[in-house]
Motif scaffolding. Sequence first.
Motif, PDB file in Angstrom:
ATOM      1  N   CYS A 319       0.835  -1.212   0.000  1.00 19.87           N
ATOM      2  CA  CYS A 319       0.000   0.000   0.000  1.00 19.87           C
ATOM      3  C   CYS A 319       0.866   1.256   0.000  1.00 19.87           C
ATOM      4  N   HIS A 320       1.951   1.222   0.759  1.00 21.37           N
ATOM      5  CA  HIS A 320       2.862   2.372   0.809  1.00 21.37           C
ATOM      6  C   HIS A 320       3.436   2.662  -0.576  1.00 21.37           C
ATOM      7  N   HIS A 321       3.884   1.614  -1.271  1.00 18.68           N
ATOM      8  CA  HIS A 321       4.463   1.808  -2.604  1.00 18.68           C
ATOM      9  C   HIS A 321       3.423   2.311  -3.601  1.00 18.68           C
ATOM     10  N   LEU A 322       2.173   1.883  -3.438  1.00 19.63           N
ATOM     11  CA  LEU A 322       1.116   2.281  -4.373  1.00 19.63           C
ATOM     12  C   LEU A 322       0.464   3.606  -3.994  1.00 19.63           C
ATOM     13  N   GLY A 323       0.739   4.076  -2.777  1.00 16.54           N
ATOM     14  CA  GLY A 323       0.141   5.325  -2.327  1.00 16.54           C
ATOM     15  C   GLY A 323      -1.343   5.215  -2.056  1.00 16.54           C
ATOM     16  N   VAL A 324      -1.770   4.073  -1.479  1.00 15.77           N
ATOM     17  CA  VAL A 324      -3.188   3.853  -1.188  1.00 15.77           C
ATOM     18  C   VAL A 324      -3.348   3.432   0.267  1.00 15.77           C
ATOM     19  N   GLN A 325      -4.585   3.496   0.757  1.00 13.17           N
ATOM     20  CA  GLN A 325      -4.916   3.042   2.102  1.00 13.17           C
ATOM     21  C   GLN A 325      -5.566   1.660   2.016  1.00 13.17           C
ATOM     22  N   SER A 326      -5.174   0.762   2.905  1.00 15.52           N
ATOM     23  CA  SER A 326      -5.673  -0.614   2.816  1.00 15.52           C
ATOM     24  C   SER A 326      -7.173  -0.709   3.056  1.00 15.52           C
ATOM     25  N   ASP A 327      -7.747   0.248   3.823  1.00 16.26           N
ATOM     26  CA  ASP A 327      -9.180   0.174   4.115  1.00 16.26           C
ATOM     27  C   ASP A 327     -10.034   0.954   3.121  1.00 16.26           C
ATOM     28  N   ALA A 328      -9.407   1.602   2.137  1.00 15.36           N
ATOM     29  CA  ALA A 328     -10.170   2.319   1.112  1.00 15.36           C
ATOM     30  C   ALA A 328     -10.927   1.316   0.243  1.00 15.36           C
ATOM     31  N   LEU A 329     -12.123   1.700  -0.208  1.00 12.61           N
ATOM     32  CA  LEU A 329     -12.971   0.800  -0.986  1.00 12.61           C
ATOM     33  C   LEU A 329     -12.875   1.096  -2.478  1.00 12.61           C
ATOM     34  N   VAL A 330     -12.935   0.026  -3.279  1.00 16.87           N
ATOM     35  CA  VAL A 330     -12.958   0.151  -4.734  1.00 16.87           C
ATOM     36  C   VAL A 330     -14.007  -0.808  -5.281  1.00 16.87           C
ATOM     37  N   VAL A 331     -14.391  -0.591  -6.535  1.00 11.88           N
ATOM     38  CA  VAL A 331     -15.301  -1.494  -7.239  1.00 11.88           C
ATOM     39  C   VAL A 331     -14.575  -2.026  -8.469  1.00 11.88           C
ATOM     40  N   VAL A 332     -14.608  -3.343  -8.649  1.00 10.97           N
ATOM     41  CA  VAL A 332     -13.918  -3.990  -9.763  1.00 10.97           C
ATOM     42  C   VAL A 332     -14.795  -3.945 -11.005  1.00 10.97           C
TER      43      VAL A 332
END
Length: 651
Positions: A319-332
């Motif tokens: 997550c650190h390398h991608l610049g995202v938060q692990s608890d953030a939600l996405v839709v596939v």
Amino acid sequence: MNFTSREHDEPAAADLAAGVGALHEDAFDSATAPQAAAGSFLSRRSRAASVCSGGPRPALLVLWGGEFGTTLNAAQDLVAAAKQREFPVELKALDEVRPAALLAGEIKSETGEVPIVLVLVATYNGHPPPNAANFLKELAEVPAGEEGSRNLSFAVLGVGNSNWVSTFVKSARDVEKLMLRAGANRLLPLEAADKNDVFERQLRTWRKAVFAQFASSPEELVKESEGQSHVEALPELLSLEPCEQGAAEPATLEAHFTERLGYATCAVSINEELCIQSDASSPSVRQIVIERPDGCSYACGDHLEVRPRNAEARVLRCCHHLGVQSDALVVVTGVKDEELPSGRPIAIGEILSYYVDLSALPSQETLASLLPHVANASEAAKMKLLTLTKEDSEYDRWSKSHLSILDVFEEYASLKVTLSRFVEVAPKMQSRLYSIASSPMSRGKNVELCCRVATYTASPNGQESIREGLCSSMLAGATSVICKIKEAPHMRLPPDPTKPIACVCRGTGVAPFLGFLQEREACRKKGIQTGLVSLYFGCRNDSDFLHKKLLQRWHEEGLCSLKLSLSRPTDGSSKEYVYHALRRNSAEILRLLDDGDASGYFYICGSASTLAKDVTNVLVDMLSDKGDASTGFTKLTDLQEKGRVIFDVWG
């Protein structure tokens, strides 16, 4: 004697020796020879490939059969490459197709034509994978036809490991033989992608040979024949769109696996060390007892299929390398993958925990897909070298460092890739199989594993570090496991319990034989007579003599004859391997393999590259007629086909 090469495969494997290289060069030469007549190019193409210059591409039907993603991924890559070349193409599992209808020309493409059929199929311990078994069964029932009488052309690629000598790409050979028998036209001779060799390169070479068959001009044939000097990036299809918290109940992959894919989350009741940890080099081997998935029965010899999970620290590092938060939600959106639920919110941490393998070595296709996202010119040039397809490539040397996709981020600091693209191209998580080390007659509602915590050496930035295997290290600390029973129909006790058996193993390869012995002990308690179990068990020394007291008790009670071989004895005695014990007891083994009153069954469980190869060599020597290895190998193959010599091995 060494039986790891293809020359020692079953007789039908002669086609494998030709390889796609020879076919490819023949087509290439015919297209480029300066003295060739004007019409010679198309006249030398196969009937299936004779398309007019500038005309429409023929339709392709890609059929695959496999279990754990390797064959499916190869088939999906073939489909993606076909789409890039503007072929109409469809992908199906083998069992989705009826062979009789296929051969009769009743299965048509969206363009209304009979498609060219490209088959990619694996072999599982000598048997077709579950999603190809019915296809092969029905194909064998199709009446024989005249050679080339069907309006159907096909090519077959076998996916396998040449360490599994006598069953190497057996299902692929069966498909080709039966298709030819039914009158279909072979587009290319059978080829193999060998996991014990340069697997990815062999896949790419076969793809080149396939597409070269459909070149509409000498220029296009030259292009396909020479191919790209660098591997192609994977197509961009997947999209992970941000989603607001509270929009809908988030999905979890654990629930998805249990609801859609037949897994269950099962509690671990016992998880303890089996080995005496005498020094730093001593392996860690765990006895793990797991509640059996509800409603699932099993038999001795079956496997437990386990879904691994990346450690939380690795997920947060990613997550650190991608610049995202692990608890953030996405839709596939954008792709259909049965292991990744689409259309529902899902946490990024869920995807990075269960869907991608953060410990796996990235493929050249993965690196080619990441390359456009490397900003630094020097780093980009360095990564581009890893995508070269030549022999003895930079990638071949780099891969020996056993680096992970996370190491790539740290080696290429300017790599900045979106979450969607990373998830699309990163190595995908694969289930792991573990031999069940118990009998349902003994363990009741539980299953037992005998699991060695795997270790390997990685060299990020030239600095060696010891790392642990993803799934085995997860199991070592597990209090619950996502799993399901995986039948192994080849690995069964004889139907007649009075038959003697010989079991050969090293280390945790003893697992299925613990189940066999538990079952025969339970039979004895019911008054059923049982044959002797001769257990040839290899250990380093007394410190990793697994289940020592239990095995010694069974030996004393006459349930088994324990033949222990110590490769690193600490008492000053000579070292011995299991194949030494087999040679010493050759008369007993030959009686077991004979058809007389003392006939029985012979089992091997362990590494394909070491134990299985050594035992195969010993058996071939024993069965050889006056030193003629070919007769020994033929007899061994016959015993395997009769189900009296059984291999349960891994790569």
